[in-house]
Design a protein around this motif. Structure first.
Motif, short mmCIF file in Angstrom:
data_model
loop_
_atom_site.label_atom_id
_atom_site.label_comp_id
_atom_site.label_asym_id
_atom_site.label_seq_id
_atom_site.Cartn_x
_atom_site.Cartn_y
_atom_site.Cartn_z
N ALA A 157 63.81 72.54 102.99
CA ALA A 157 64.46 74.20 102.49
C ALA A 157 63.64 74.77 101.81
CB ALA A 157 65.48 73.47 101.16
N ALA A 158 64.28 76.04 101.28
CA ALA A 158 63.98 76.54 100.35
C ALA A 158 64.49 77.39 99.30
CB ALA A 158 62.45 77.55 100.94
N ILE A 159 64.64 77.54 98.08
CA ILE A 159 65.04 78.78 97.85
C ILE A 159 64.71 79.95 96.99
CG2 ILE A 159 65.01 77.57 95.33
CD1 ILE A 159 68.43 77.76 94.61
N SER A 160 64.80 81.03 96.91
CA SER A 160 63.62 82.17 96.24
C SER A 160 63.85 82.25 94.53
CB SER A 160 65.24 84.01 96.55
OG SER A 160 66.35 83.41 95.70
N PHE A 161 63.65 83.01 94.07
CA PHE A 161 63.12 82.56 92.79
C PHE A 161 64.32 82.57 91.61
CE2 PHE A 161 64.08 87.07 90.85
CZ PHE A 161 64.37 87.87 91.61
N SER A 162 65.72 83.57 92.01
CA SER A 162 66.79 83.56 91.21
C SER A 162 67.40 82.29 91.94
CB SER A 162 67.53 84.73 91.49
OG SER A 162 67.32 85.18 92.90
N GLY A 163 67.50 82.09 92.79
CA GLY A 163 69.00 80.94 93.77
C GLY A 163 69.55 81.83 94.21
N SER A 164 69.63 83.02 94.90
CA SER A 164 70.40 83.68 95.92
C SER A 164 70.37 83.54 96.70
CB SER A 164 70.05 85.83 94.97
OG SER A 164 69.00 85.91 95.60
N SER A 165 69.04 83.66 96.98
CA SER A 165 68.77 83.70 99.01
C SER A 165 68.58 81.66 99.12
CB SER A 165 67.63 83.99 99.72
OG SER A 165 68.12 84.92 99.85
N THR A 166 69.07 81.00 100.10
CA THR A 166 68.56 79.40 100.88
C THR A 166 68.06 79.49 102.50
OG1 THR A 166 70.99 79.31 100.91
CG2 THR A 166 69.76 78.68 99.09
N TYR A 167 66.75 78.52 102.27
CA TYR A 167 66.49 78.38 103.66
C TYR A 167 67.06 77.60 103.95
CZ TYR A 167 65.01 82.84 101.34
OH TYR A 167 64.45 84.42 100.81
N SER A 197 69.57 74.02 94.85
CA SER A 197 70.07 74.17 93.86
C SER A 197 69.04 74.51 92.91
CB SER A 197 71.16 74.33 93.26
OG SER A 197 71.08 72.74 93.12
N ARG A 198 68.96 75.70 92.33
CA ARG A 198 67.97 75.66 91.06
C ARG A 198 68.03 76.49 89.05
NH1 ARG A 198 63.09 79.24 92.94
NH2 ARG A 198 62.10 78.84 90.62
N ASP A 199 67.95 75.63 88.70
CA ASP A 199 68.68 75.87 87.49
C ASP A 199 67.05 76.38 87.09
OD1 ASP A 199 69.16 75.62 84.41
OD2 ASP A 199 70.76 74.28 84.94
N ASN A 200 67.19 77.87 86.55
CA ASN A 200 65.73 78.18 86.58
C ASN A 200 65.17 78.10 84.60
OD1 ASN A 200 64.62 78.91 87.94
ND2 ASN A 200 65.48 81.14 87.62
N ALA A 201 66.66 77.95 83.77
CA ALA A 201 66.50 77.32 82.28
C ALA A 201 66.27 75.81 81.89
CB ALA A 201 67.65 77.40 81.84
N LYS A 202 66.38 74.95 83.47
CA LYS A 202 65.72 74.14 82.98
C LYS A 202 64.38 73.64 84.28
CE LYS A 202 69.87 71.37 82.22
NZ LYS A 202 70.72 69.84 82.52
N ASN A 203 63.43 74.17 84.39
CA ASN A 203 62.52 74.19 85.21
C ASN A 203 63.08 73.07 86.40
OD1 ASN A 203 61.34 77.00 83.86
ND2 ASN A 203 59.60 75.37 82.94
N THR A 204 64.23 73.17 87.28
CA THR A 204 64.20 72.20 87.88
C THR A 204 65.08 72.48 89.30
OG1 THR A 204 64.68 70.31 86.27
CG2 THR A 204 65.33 69.70 88.34
N VAL A 205 64.02 71.94 90.86
CA VAL A 205 65.26 71.77 91.23
C VAL A 205 65.65 70.84 92.14
CG1 VAL A 205 63.10 72.00 92.76
CG2 VAL A 205 64.38 73.44 93.70
N TYR A 206 66.83 71.32 92.71
CA TYR A 206 67.71 70.24 93.50
C TYR A 206 68.14 70.19 94.43
CZ TYR A 206 68.93 69.94 88.36
OH TYR A 206 69.16 70.26 86.73
N LEU A 207 67.82 68.70 95.44
CA LEU A 207 68.11 68.75 97.53
C LEU A 207 69.84 67.59 97.05
CD1 LEU A 207 67.33 69.91 99.63
CD2 LEU A 207 66.07 67.56 100.35
N GLN A 208 70.58 68.39 97.28
CA GLN A 208 71.49 67.45 97.56
C GLN A 208 72.13 67.00 98.63
OE1 GLN A 208 74.18 66.38 95.68
NE2 GLN A 208 74.52 65.41 97.23
#
Length: 123
Positions: free
Chosen positions: A48-58, A70-81
């Protein structure tokens, strides 16, 4: 640049896990982030991948509708549920970063990689 993945473990088929990847040393909010996996004896594959803002996922076809990035840019963290896990999801999972890229495309080169976190799904 450091990418620290966590959250792996052992789970029964049908169960769920949530992977996290904390990034440092790069402009996280200007980076495409991705998850890849490598099963024993197999090549590494895109998950999976996610765009810089989180608006697009693949997603790869094998995980679509079961996994959510998903990602939280305030926490510099990306997640994979990961839900509805299957034994074939067993692999080491790696997060990766493509700084300066806005959107994922097939063939995008990821410049930085974290250490793997093992996911084992038993039947």
């Amino acid at each position: 640049v450091q990418l620290q993945a966590s959250g792996g473990g052992s789970v029964q088929a049908g169960g769920s896990l949530r992977l996290s990847c904390a990034a440092s040393g790069l402009t996280f909010s200007s980076s495409v982030m991705g998850w890849f996996r490598q099963a024993a004896g197999k090549d590494r594959e895109f998950v999976a991948a996610i765009s810089f803002s989180g608006s697009s996922t693949y997603y790869s076809d094998s995980v679509k509708a079961r996994f959510t990035i998903s990602r939280d840019n305030a926490k510099n963290t990306v997640y994979l549920q990961m839900n509805s896990l299957k034994p074939e999801d067993t692999a080491a999972y790696y997060c990766a970063a493509a700084p300066g890229r806005s959107y994922y495309y097939t063939g995008l080169l990821f410049d930085y990689w974290g250490q793997g976190t093992q996911v084992t799904v038993s039947s």
